[in-house]
Structures are given as C-alpha cells and as structure tokens.
Design a protein around this motif. Structure first.
Motif, short mmCIF file in Angstrom:
data_model
loop_
_atom_site.label_atom_id
_atom_site.label_comp_id
_atom_site.label_asym_id
_atom_site.label_seq_id
_atom_site.Cartn_x
_atom_site.Cartn_y
_atom_site.Cartn_z
N GLY A 146 0.77 -1.23 0.01
CA GLY A 146 0.09 0.05 0.02
C GLY A 146 1.10 1.21 0.01
N ALA A 147 0.31 2.48 0.11
CA ALA A 147 1.06 3.61 0.33
C ALA A 147 1.92 3.59 1.47
CB ALA A 147 0.16 4.81 0.58
N PRO A 148 3.16 4.12 1.48
CA PRO A 148 3.81 4.04 2.69
C PRO A 148 3.40 4.44 3.82
CG PRO A 148 5.30 4.93 0.85
CD PRO A 148 3.73 4.78 0.50
N GLU A 149 2.72 5.55 3.94
CA GLU A 149 1.99 5.99 5.21
C GLU A 149 0.81 5.02 5.58
OE1 GLU A 149 0.16 7.87 1.78
OE2 GLU A 149 1.94 7.80 2.23
N ALA A 154 -1.16 0.71 9.19
CA ALA A 154 -1.49 -0.81 9.32
C ALA A 154 -0.74 -1.28 10.28
CB ALA A 154 -1.52 -1.42 7.89
N PHE A 155 0.67 -1.29 10.36
CA PHE A 155 1.54 -1.82 11.35
C PHE A 155 1.30 -1.43 12.60
CE2 PHE A 155 5.27 -3.09 8.61
CZ PHE A 155 4.63 -3.73 7.58
N GLN A 156 1.11 -0.03 12.74
CA GLN A 156 0.72 0.39 14.29
C GLN A 156 -0.72 -0.35 14.69
OE1 GLN A 156 2.38 2.39 16.11
NE2 GLN A 156 0.73 2.34 17.96
N PHE A 157 -1.79 -0.62 13.82
CA PHE A 157 -2.81 -1.17 14.20
C PHE A 157 -2.71 -2.62 14.60
CE2 PHE A 157 -6.33 -4.10 13.36
CZ PHE A 157 -7.32 -3.70 14.14
N TYR A 158 -1.81 -3.25 13.64
CA TYR A 158 -1.22 -4.79 13.94
C TYR A 158 -0.62 -4.89 15.53
CZ TYR A 158 -2.31 -5.81 9.18
OH TYR A 158 -2.60 -5.77 7.78
#
Length: 174
Positions: A146-149, A154-158
């Motif tokens: 996806g877009a880098p931001e 998403a990583f923060q959510f995971y």
C-alpha cells in the motif's frame, strides 16, 4: 572474491546474498524506506535450515557495515525500481501484538482503505491472498502492500489495535 547475487524487489528495494566459506548464506534486503533486513540462513545440507532475521534502521545498517570493515555498496537505493506511491513491507507478528490470535480482517472495514495483505508466511509456507477470516498467529509474517504512510498505520494497528501511536502525554482513553 565473494560472489554477491543482487535481486531487485519491485516496490521493496534490493536483496543482496552470498554464500560463506562454511556453506551458510547471508542476505541483506535494503528497503526503499532506508531500513535493512540482515538475514542469515543455516547450511541447508546439514538438515538445519534455520533462518535468522534482524531489522536495522539506516544508521544501524551503516554502523554494522563500518564495524565489519566493509564499504557501502549502496549509498542510496531511492532511484532504483521505485513504483511511486507503493510500499511492500513485512510485519513479523509477536505474542504481544494485537493481531496475534485474531482473524486478519479487512483494513478497509477498519477505516484504512488501500492496504492489501499480499501473503501470510507461516514457517516455510506462504499463504497468498489470505481471506479476512484467516487467523494470524505469533511467528507469522504479513506481507503488506500500500502507500507507505498507510502501511505504517496498518503496522501500528497490528501492534496495538489502534491507528495512532500511543503517547505518554495522551490522556487515558484518548
């Protein structure tokens, strides 16, 4: 002279690998973001195909190169094989991450459209294009595009179950 193999990873960066004198394999994935993954593979012929991976930020990678006495092969990968607006990165799931033990779900349904989990890697097997009900376990690696931001969100959510980084100054529940 060591024979270094170079493989372009579109949307990711470049993978450099070489085989050591004792039969081991070493690799470095240099991400477009500046981060690097140092990977060491055990000798597959001795029946122990273990892999060790370590994520380094740009400063850590340069420090390691200096400690090893090497030269910087790649000063900047920012111009190589870029697909504007696309980032592909890996998220390793640990026991304390929010996503551990949960179904993958849909980031669009959670309010973050434009994120795709391309695959979930579990052990030596890849599960390409997993459905939203695919259950994620500690030790899994999510391949996210996806877009880098948005990948960062998403990583923060995971990790936490929230899209915003938790701040020590934030009021409880805020």
């Amino acid at each position: 002279m060591v024979d270094v193999r170079r493989v372009k990873l579109p949307g990711v960066g470049v993978l450099h690998t070489f085989v050591t004198a004792d039969g081991g394999k070493v690799g470095v994935i240099t991400h477009r973001s500046g981060a690097s993954d140092l990977i060491s593979f055990a000798d597959a012929e001795d029946g122990d195909g273990r892999k060790v991976s370590l994520r380094l930020d740009e400063d850590e990678a340069h420090t390691l190169a200096e400690l090893l006495g090497g030269t910087r092969i790649t000063e900047s990968l920012s111009g190589l094989d870029q697909i504007p607006g696309l980032s592909i990165d890996w998220f390793h799931v640990d026991y304390d991450h929010h996503i551990a033990g949960q179904p993958l779900g849909s980031m669009t349904d959670r309010g973050l459209p434009g994120i795709t989990v391309v695959a979930v890697v579990r052990g030596d097997a890849a599960n390409p294009g997993p459905d939203s009900d695919f259950k994620v376990f500690p030790g899994d690696t999510l391949v996210v595009a996806g877009a880098p931001e948005k990948v960062a969100k998403a990583f923060q959510f995971y990790r936490t179950g929230d899209f915003k980084p938790r701040s020590a100054e934030a009021p409880p529940g805020g």
